[in-house]
Scaffold this active site. Sequence first.
Site, PDB file in Angstrom:
ATOM      1  N   HIS A 112      42.825  61.481  51.758  1.00 22.63           N
ATOM      2  CA  HIS A 112      44.289  61.612  51.778  1.00 22.63           C
ATOM      3  C   HIS A 112      44.843  61.774  50.359  1.00 22.63           C
ATOM      4  CE1 HIS A 112      44.930  60.551  56.044  1.00 22.63           C
ATOM      5  NE2 HIS A 112      43.862  59.786  55.878  1.00 22.63           N
ATOM      6  N   PHE A 144      47.117  54.543  48.387  1.00 23.04           N
ATOM      7  CA  PHE A 144      48.012  53.822  49.291  1.00 23.04           C
ATOM      8  C   PHE A 144      48.075  54.536  50.630  1.00 23.04           C
ATOM      9  CE2 PHE A 144      52.507  53.329  50.846  1.00 23.04           C
ATOM     10  CZ  PHE A 144      52.371  52.018  51.283  1.00 23.04           C
ATOM     11  N   ILE A 155      49.604  54.944  54.381  1.00 20.35           N
ATOM     12  CA  ILE A 155      50.738  54.632  55.240  1.00 20.35           C
ATOM     13  C   ILE A 155      50.933  55.779  56.208  1.00 20.35           C
ATOM     14  CG2 ILE A 155      52.428  55.626  53.632  1.00 20.35           C
ATOM     15  CD1 ILE A 155      54.381  53.412  54.583  1.00 20.35           C
TER      16      ILE A 155
END
Length: 307
Positions: free
Chosen positions: A61, A109, A111
């Site tokens: 990602h 991170f 999400i």
Amino acid sequence: MATLRPLTVEDVLRVNGSRRFAAALAAASPFDSLANTLLTARRIWLNEVDVTGWLEAFAAHPPIGTTSSSVSKWSKEEQSAALSTATDSTAQELSEWNAKYREKFGFVFMICASGRTAPEVLAELKRRYANRPIVELEAAAEEELKITELRLAKLFSAETAAPPTSGENHISQPDKAACSSNRTRPPITTHVLDTALGSPAAGIEVHLEMWKDASSPPSFDNKEFKGWTTLGTSITNNDGRSGQLMDIVDNVAPGFYRISFNTSKYAPSGFFPYVSIIFEIKRSQTTEHFHVPLLHSPFSFTTYRGS
């Protein structure tokens, strides 16, 4: 009933960057419904993929807010709300906090950003930055699972002419599935980590109970705890995760619960013959998920509410 063609490893790698996950899900296909696809994906991700596999998936990602041409179409779609609501100052702050997060935890991170504005994403990043590494690793893995489920819904809808019926799954519009879904696991779960060895603790017997004496809730002053009723038992697997301890229900009953771990058989020379954790689910929390792990060593233990 629509059926997805057999998946290839390459298909699944578009959805989730873990090769172990991709191989296992491809081997389990084809699926006759989106619901079965998501249930199998969740089982594999939580029970068969180790931390190395999780980190491999995270690495696929881009940092949230990235606008590079190399970002995949799906990532751009998932971040579209955040990108469209980011001011120059917000984008700069996101970049700075992304760097701080990676420096602290060692991975990007994670999400499920679909439908979330830049300020919302930034606030969540700052909140989770305060987590302990082991807590944040689980939070990131849960977000990766949400993204995986969203992308599987898109893949399924692209492969089938008709959308899933209401009986097959809650997802009729893939983007709506982004960050909230009906339960595909029990509302109360647990796992055990051996902090002395730095590894999952396998073979520990686990009991889940609920306090049934409505006239007298359990308290520190209770002399005898006779109001507990067993909901389920299990043995932790090689990843330290217990099997299903209760039914999968949309709304868990409010009240007091106790998870007990038979640590005497796992660590017979340890100080604690067993560990019991009592917690309360309030009426306002009946739709939430409660993951209550045990971090155990021969002479200490800790717990927390995870995701």
